[in-house]
Design an enzyme around this catalytic site. Structure first.
Site, PDB file in Angstrom:
ATOM      1  N   ASP A  12      97.394  38.837  11.651  1.00 39.07           N
ATOM      2  CA  ASP A  12      98.584  38.119  11.166  1.00 39.07           C
ATOM      3  C   ASP A  12      98.205  37.165  10.032  1.00 39.07           C
ATOM      4  OD1 ASP A  12      97.134  36.665  13.061  1.00 39.07           O
ATOM      5  OD2 ASP A  12      98.891  35.787  14.037  1.00 39.07           O
ATOM      6  N   LYS A  32      92.501  41.577  15.981  1.00 42.59           N
ATOM      7  CA  LYS A  32      93.407  40.721  16.753  1.00 42.59           C
ATOM      8  C   LYS A  32      92.652  40.299  18.013  1.00 42.59           C
ATOM      9  CE  LYS A  32      97.407  38.734  17.408  1.00 42.59           C
ATOM     10  NZ  LYS A  32      97.893  37.612  16.589  1.00 42.59           N
ATOM     11  N   ASP A  64      99.409  48.896   2.603  1.00 40.39           N
ATOM     12  CA  ASP A  64     100.693  48.935   1.883  1.00 40.39           C
ATOM     13  C   ASP A  64     100.989  47.575   1.254  1.00 40.39           C
ATOM     14  OD1 ASP A  64     101.226  51.595   2.451  1.00 40.39           O
ATOM     15  OD2 ASP A  64     103.258  51.213   3.177  1.00 40.39           O
ATOM     16  N   TYR A 101      96.199  55.383  16.701  1.00 38.66           N
ATOM     17  CA  TYR A 101      96.752  56.630  16.171  1.00 38.66           C
ATOM     18  C   TYR A 101      96.340  57.829  17.023  1.00 38.66           C
ATOM     19  CZ  TYR A 101      98.723  55.222  11.650  1.00 38.66           C
ATOM     20  OH  TYR A 101      99.506  54.709  10.653  1.00 38.66           O
ATOM     21  N   ASP A 144      96.661  50.563   8.003  1.00 39.29           N
ATOM     22  CA  ASP A 144      97.871  51.232   7.488  1.00 39.29           C
ATOM     23  C   ASP A 144      98.818  50.182   6.911  1.00 39.29           C
ATOM     24  OD1 ASP A 144      99.798  53.354   7.134  1.00 39.29           O
ATOM     25  OD2 ASP A 144     100.854  52.563   8.883  1.00 39.29           O
TER      26      ASP A 144
HETATM   27  C1  IPM Z   1      99.239  56.552   5.268  1.00 41.67           C
HETATM   28  C2  IPM Z   1     100.531  57.065   5.864  1.00 41.67           C
HETATM   29  C3  IPM Z   1     100.195  57.911   7.072  1.00 41.67           C
HETATM   30  C4  IPM Z   1      99.541  56.998   8.088  1.00 41.67           C
HETATM   31  C5  IPM Z   1     101.383  58.666   7.672  1.00 41.67           C
HETATM   32  C6  IPM Z   1     102.085  59.540   6.649  1.00 41.67           C
HETATM   33  C7  IPM Z   1     100.984  59.488   8.874  1.00 41.67           C
HETATM   34  O1  IPM Z   1     101.385  56.016   6.139  1.00 41.67           O
HETATM   35  O2  IPM Z   1      98.402  57.389   4.875  1.00 41.67           O
HETATM   36  O3  IPM Z   1      99.079  55.340   5.206  1.00 41.67           O
HETATM   37  O4  IPM Z   1     100.221  56.305   8.852  1.00 41.67           O
HETATM   38  O5  IPM Z   1      98.303  56.975   8.133  1.00 41.67           O
HETATM   39 MG    MG Z   2     100.687  54.136   5.468  1.00 40.99          MG
END
Ligand code: IPM
Ligand code: MG
Length: 362
Positions: free
Chosen positions: A224, A192, A252, A141, A248
């Site tokens: 993975d 990885k 999710d 990032y 990230d």
């Molecule tokens: C998160 C989001 C952010 C990230 C974005 C909005 C920049 O997806 O907080 O997970 O990628 O960190």
């Molecule tokens: Mg995110």
């Protein structure tokens, strides 16, 4: 001592969910002698609209002086055409980086009342309680060089750099080991290392730090495989520690296992435990302004703030118990109602306040 809390509502549903959390803060003040001073500030698209920057200088100053930051959400279609540096996301990324909020805690907890909301079979997720510790201020990032450049043949290439210094790996590892100690003492580090040198070093440093935490069981997974294990048998995990990009993505996935991203809080902490607290979900522009958003992730983020930054664990527990109570009462916002009848953002927030008052005997 009065706690200074910066309030960054942001965009989309941000202002509505933050308003619900502010009512909870007000209740803690009135009924539980919680001393807090709130400092609102603009961030993301709202920062751009008001001050021409996604992270205005005055907002950064307010955040620096605060003891903790409560963050709503950022982003919206009206900002999609802005240049990279002006995009709302940049405000969030710059804030994380300017305040060195390197340790991002993302719990994925399945509320028993919502077991049927998961996309996995309920026997796979019953009792799920995972903590993902994501490195938040390094890795691909923020690594350089980065950009889009022209090649010799006139075509273009895009490039980024995934880089971790030893000290960055060490501090996130320690942060994760400390958290594992407060839980079930299982830590899985995700990388990885079969392909990337940056992961080879990551693994080596995690193993070195592990020597100081003999009471924690450490394992390593390639990312993975970790993604596969998360949807195959998620309860094998206690704490997962990983880098910025893998975290990230995996967070999710983990959020979806609970079926209700609208329920999940997060904390982003610096070396001293000062932090920013925000719901895992985004700004949901499609439902903004309609009293439809679920405020519980934001309210639970406030609970994390009380626990991790403000040393008020009893108040944190009070809020968490109140959230459990409103779910027990059958209250659901649309995102967790599974088609059944639902209540609005304000009603849900007010119900949490009522449950806190009931528990406090008033
Ligand atoms: C998160 C989001 C952010 C990230 C974005 C909005 C920049 O997806 O907080 O997970 O990628 O960190
Ligand atoms: Mg995110």
């Amino acid at each position: 001592m009065t706690s200074k809390i910066a309030i960054l509502a942001g965009d989309g549903i941000g202002p509505e969910i933050i308003a619900a959390a502010e009512k909870v803060i007000e209740c803690l003040r009135q009924d539980f002698a919680f001393a807090a001073e709130l400092e609102p500030a603009a961030i993301g698209g709202a920062g751009y609209d008001q001050h021409g920057q996604p992270l205005p200088e005055q907002t950064l100053d307010i955040c620096k002086q605060a003891d903790a930051i409560l963050f709503g959400a950022i982003g919206g279609p009206q900002y999609d055409g802005l240049a990279g540096e002006l995009r709302p996301e940049k405000g969030l990324l710059n804030l994380r980086s300017s305040l060195s909020l390197f340790s991002n805690l993302r719990p994925a907890i399945l509320y028993p009342q919502l077991a049927s909301a998961s996309s996995l079979k309920s026997e796979l997720v019953a009792g799920l309680d995972i903590m993902i510790v994501r490195e938040l201020t390094g890795g691909i990032y923020f690594g350089g060089p980065r950009g889009i450049r022209e090649r010799e043949d006139g075509s273009r290439e895009g490039f980024n750099t995934m880089v971790y210094a030893e000290h960055e790996i060490e501090r996130i590892a320690r942060s994760a080991f400390d958290i594992a100690r407060l839980r079930n003492r299982g830590l899985c580090s995700v990388d990885k290392a079969n392909v990337l040198e940056v992961s080879e070093l990551w693994r080596e440093v995690v193993d070195r730090v592990a020597e100081d935490y003999a009471d924690v069981t450490v394992s390593h997974l390639y990312v993975d495989n970790a993604a596969m294990q998360l949807v195959r048998a998620p309860r094998q995990f206690d704490v997962i520690v990983t880098g910025n990009l893998f975290g990230d993505i995996l967070s999710d996935t983990a959020a979806m296992l609970t079926g209700s991203i609208g329920m999940l809080p997060s904390a982003s902490l610096d070396e001293n435990g000062k932090g920013m607290f925000e719901p895992v979900h985004g700004s949901a522009p499609d439902i903004a302004g309609n009293n439809l958003a679920n405020p519980l992730a934001t309210i639970l983020s406030l609970a994390m703030m009380l626990r991790y930054s403000l040393q008020q664990p009893q108040l944190a527990e009070l809020i968490e118990a109140a959230v459990g109570a409103v779910l027990d009462q059958g209250l659901r916002t649309a995102d967790i109602a599974a088609g059944a009848s639902s209540v609005g953002t304000r009603e849900m927030g007010d119900a949490v306040v009522a449950a806190i008052r009931a528990a406090g005997g008033r």
